[in-house]
Every structure is written in structure tokens, then in C-alpha cells.
Motif scaffolding. Structure first.
Motif, PDB file in Angstrom:
ATOM      1  N   UNK A 119      28.935  -8.632  51.389  1.00 20.80           N
ATOM      2  CA  UNK A 119      28.017  -8.145  50.642  1.00 20.80           C
ATOM      3  C   UNK A 119      27.814  -6.609  51.204  1.00 20.80           C
ATOM      4  N   UNK A 120      27.800  -5.678  50.337  1.00 21.11           N
ATOM      5  CA  UNK A 120      27.685  -4.352  50.784  1.00 21.11           C
ATOM      6  C   UNK A 120      26.496  -3.686  50.010  1.00 21.11           C
ATOM      7  N   UNK A 121      26.093  -2.290  50.302  1.00 23.90           N
ATOM      8  CA  UNK A 121      25.254  -1.454  49.527  1.00 23.90           C
ATOM      9  C   UNK A 121      25.797  -0.400  48.903  1.00 23.90           C
ATOM     10  N   UNK A 122      27.145  -0.299  49.144  1.00 18.52           N
ATOM     11  CA  UNK A 122      27.691   0.596  48.231  1.00 18.52           C
ATOM     12  C   UNK A 122      28.386   0.269  47.036  1.00 18.52           C
ATOM     13  N   UNK A 145      24.466  -4.783  42.667  1.00 19.56           N
ATOM     14  CA  UNK A 145      24.308  -5.567  43.615  1.00 19.56           C
ATOM     15  C   UNK A 145      23.348  -6.641  43.214  1.00 19.56           C
ATOM     16  N   UNK A 146      23.715  -7.929  43.474  1.00 17.27           N
ATOM     17  CA  UNK A 146      22.528  -8.696  43.068  1.00 17.27           C
ATOM     18  C   UNK A 146      22.295  -9.694  44.674  1.00 17.27           C
ATOM     19  N   UNK A 147      21.176  -9.951  44.656  1.00 12.99           N
ATOM     20  CA  UNK A 147      20.587 -10.449  45.889  1.00 12.99           C
ATOM     21  C   UNK A 147      19.661 -11.752  45.442  1.00 12.99           C
ATOM     22  N   UNK A 148      19.908 -12.597  45.848  1.00 14.90           N
ATOM     23  CA  UNK A 148      19.164 -14.236  45.777  1.00 14.90           C
ATOM     24  C   UNK A 148      18.566 -14.050  44.419  1.00 14.90           C
ATOM     25  N   UNK A 149      19.563 -14.103  43.378  1.00 10.56           N
ATOM     26  CA  UNK A 149      18.866 -14.117  42.103  1.00 10.56           C
ATOM     27  C   UNK A 149      18.891 -15.567  41.556  1.00 10.56           C
ATOM     28  N   UNK A 150      17.862 -15.731  41.020  1.00  8.07           N
ATOM     29  CA  UNK A 150      17.409 -17.013  40.289  1.00  8.07           C
ATOM     30  C   UNK A 150      17.108 -16.993  39.046  1.00  8.07           C
ATOM     31  N   UNK A 151      17.516 -17.764  37.940  1.00  2.16           N
ATOM     32  CA  UNK A 151      16.992 -17.684  36.536  1.00  2.16           C
ATOM     33  C   UNK A 151      16.338 -18.994  36.264  1.00  2.16           C
ATOM     34  N   UNK A 183      29.256  -5.909  42.567  1.00  2.02           N
ATOM     35  CA  UNK A 183      30.421  -5.613  41.410  1.00  2.02           C
ATOM     36  C   UNK A 183      30.563  -4.318  41.861  1.00  2.02           C
ATOM     37  N   UNK A 184      32.167  -4.270  42.023  1.00  6.58           N
ATOM     38  CA  UNK A 184      32.642  -2.868  42.402  1.00  6.58           C
ATOM     39  C   UNK A 184      33.141  -2.139  40.946  1.00  6.58           C
ATOM     40  N   UNK A 185      33.194  -0.863  41.140  1.00  2.00           N
ATOM     41  CA  UNK A 185      33.645  -0.138  40.178  1.00  2.00           C
ATOM     42  C   UNK A 185      35.396  -0.210  40.147  1.00  2.00           C
ATOM     43  N   UNK A 186      35.886  -0.562  41.189  1.00  2.00           N
ATOM     44  CA  UNK A 186      37.311  -0.468  41.141  1.00  2.00           C
ATOM     45  C   UNK A 186      37.972  -1.564  40.534  1.00  2.00           C
ATOM     46  N   UNK A 187      37.266  -2.731  40.306  1.00  2.00           N
ATOM     47  CA  UNK A 187      37.788  -4.248  39.950  1.00  2.00           C
ATOM     48  C   UNK A 187      37.351  -4.680  38.769  1.00  2.00           C
ATOM     49  N   UNK A 188      38.090  -5.509  38.155  1.00  2.00           N
ATOM     50  CA  UNK A 188      37.652  -6.452  36.984  1.00  2.00           C
ATOM     51  C   UNK A 188      37.244  -7.515  38.031  1.00  2.00           C
ATOM     52  N   UNK A 189      35.914  -8.123  37.480  1.00  2.00           N
ATOM     53  CA  UNK A 189      35.404  -9.140  38.279  1.00  2.00           C
ATOM     54  C   UNK A 189      35.302 -10.335  37.152  1.00  2.00           C
TER      55      UNK A 189
END
Length: 269
Positions: A16-19, A23-29, A44-50
């Protein structure tokens, strides 16, 4: 079903990075008292399909909707944790949600073109966001968006016809073109092919491949073969937990978590 350690999350070669773009951190719904997503952290990176995969009801679509605050439209929904876009908290009270949804577009499971012409479906967003100074500018945006969505050659001579008159696959590509028209940075797709036939599905998958790298793309799919075809990163969800996240080829050929392996091999789903 086998018993699993629900606290174990495997991030295969994914620090997990800051760039990252988002970024999602400890997300609960929560929906009222029911918790649908449990402390998920992901980049979620700009260069990839996730791709987000997992059985029905596992929380993948609920989590996806957190990225452009679509859960705000549900009165009983509550989101905890942090989600950043380019380092800025999207749940900050000062965040303009309209602008956020222009930057983070969404394509829904069922095609939902506006009851307007094909041209106006595309022009609507740029018009309300002031992206075109002239009719010439708007014409260019409409053409470029339809070209990027692989739809221009099919509709260029019928732009005044209703978007709802198109086939289901064409409607979905129109909705993708509509999302592209406001120049987003991220495109969220919630099972965009589930209502389409195989030929239309193939066209949308080709489009996703062509858009890769131009936008950060996140797709929720119940179709594991589709995830394997279109994505470079895959996240597996189960019972509201993020179980495993890593390069798609590793997730499908050498998963580290027992739950991932059992899902991929069809032991449950």
C-alpha cells in the motif's frame, strides 16, 4: 463450507502506497446496524484495470460505490475510514461531490442513457461543467468521447436520434462515452456487461482494454473469466472482507489464501 480465518488479508506483492490515484484505508460500510464492508484497505493505480471479484453479497459493489460517494444517496448507509483521491480526502465536508463525480465517473450494471438524443447524452455533462466554450468545442468533445468508446462510426450519422433507441451494448458504450466526456480521472464500472449478450460484452471488454492507462479503471464483475481477461490487478472479497489483492495472473494461478483458491476453483460462489 470450510472454516476460514476472516482476519487474514493477503496483499500479493502489493505494498500500500501514498502515490496511488485513489487510496482506501480501513473502510467499513454499514446499512443501519448491518455491516456490509469490513475494514478494507486498497490502492487504485492509474496504470491498471483493477477487478473486484467475489460471490453475490460479498460487498464488492458497495465498496466500489464508496469511491465516488454513491452511498451518500442511501439514507441508512454510513461509511467509515479514509478514501483519498490524489491525496485529498473525498469525504471531507469541503469536497464538492458534483466535481468528485466528474473526476470519478461511474458506469452502472444496467445501461441508463438519458431520454435525450445521442448527442445530448454526451453534451450534458460538459455543458453543466462548463467544459465547452462554443458549439465547435462541444462537437469535438462529443466526437472524441464517442470515438474513445468505440461508438462513433456506428452513430455519427444519427446523433439526433434518441440514445434509448440503441441496442443494449451500444447503450452501455454510450454511457461509457458519457462518463468520458467530462474528462474523468477514474472510471468505476459496476458489472457493466451483466445485462449484455456475448458479442456486446466482447466489445465492452475491448473498450476497457483500449482505455487502460488513459484512466484508472475499477470493474466489479461476477465473471471470473472476464476479470482474468480485462484486469491487471484483482481483489477478492468474501463476507465483506478483502481476502486477497494482487496481480491478476497470480490471483488466478497461485492464490495465497485458502478462500481465494476455493472460490477460483468453484468450491463456493
Amino acid at each position: 463450507m470450510a472454516e476460514y480465518d476472516t482476519e487474514t488479508v493477503v496483499h500479493e506483492e502489493m505494498t500500500l502506497r501514498n502515490d496511488a490515484k485513489m487510496t482506501a484505508r480501513d473502510v467499513s460500510v454499514f446499512y443501519g446496524q448491518k455491516q456490509a464492508v469490513r475494514s478494507v484497505s486498497i490502492d487504485v493505480d492509474s496504470h491498471y484495470v483493477t477487478a473486484f471479484i467475489g460471490p453475490s453479497g460479498c460487498g464488492k459493489s458497495t465498496f466500489l460505490r464508496c469511491f465516488n460517494r454513491m452511498n451518500d444517496t442511501i439514507d441508512i448507509a454510513r461509511v467509515e475510514g479514509d478514501i483519498d483521491l490524489d491525496g485529498r480526502d473525498i469525504y471531507d465536508p469541503k469536497m464538492d461531490v458534483v466535481q468528485l463525480r466528474a473526476r470519478v465517473g461511474m458506469v452502472f450494471q444496467k445501461p441508463n442513457p438519458f431520454p435525450k438524443s445521442i448527442y445530448e447524452n454526451i453534451a450534458y455533462g460538459p455543458r453543466i461543467h462548463g467544459l465547452a466554450e462554443s458549439k465547435t468545442d462541444m462537437d469535438r468533445i462529443v466526437e472524441t468521447s464517442l470515438q474513445r468508446a468505440g461508438l462513433w462510426n456506428e452513430v455519427k450519422d444519427r446523433l439526433d436520434e434518441s440514445g434509448t433507441a440503441l441496442s443494449g451494448g451500444q447503450q452501455q458504450r454510450l454511457c461509457i462515452a458519457r462518463a468520458i466526456a467530462v474528462d474523468p480521472e477514474v472510471i468505476l464500472m459496476d458489472e457493466p456487461c451483466s445485462a449484455l449478450d456475448p458479442i456486446a460484452t466482447a466489445k465492452v471488454e475491448e473498450l476497457i482494454d483500449e482505455l487502460q492507462g488513459r484512466y484508472a479503471i475499477v470493474i466489479v464483475t461476477h465473471n471470473m473469466q472476464q476479470a482474468a481477461r480485462v484486469s491487471q490487478r484483482t481483489a477478492f472479497f468474501h463476507l465483506g472482507h478483502l481476502v486477497e489483492y494482487g496481480p491478476t495472473d497470480e490471483i488466478f494461478t497461485n492464490p495465497k489464501a485458502d478462500r481465494t483458491r476455493d472460490y477460483i476453483t468453484g468450491r463456493f460462489g
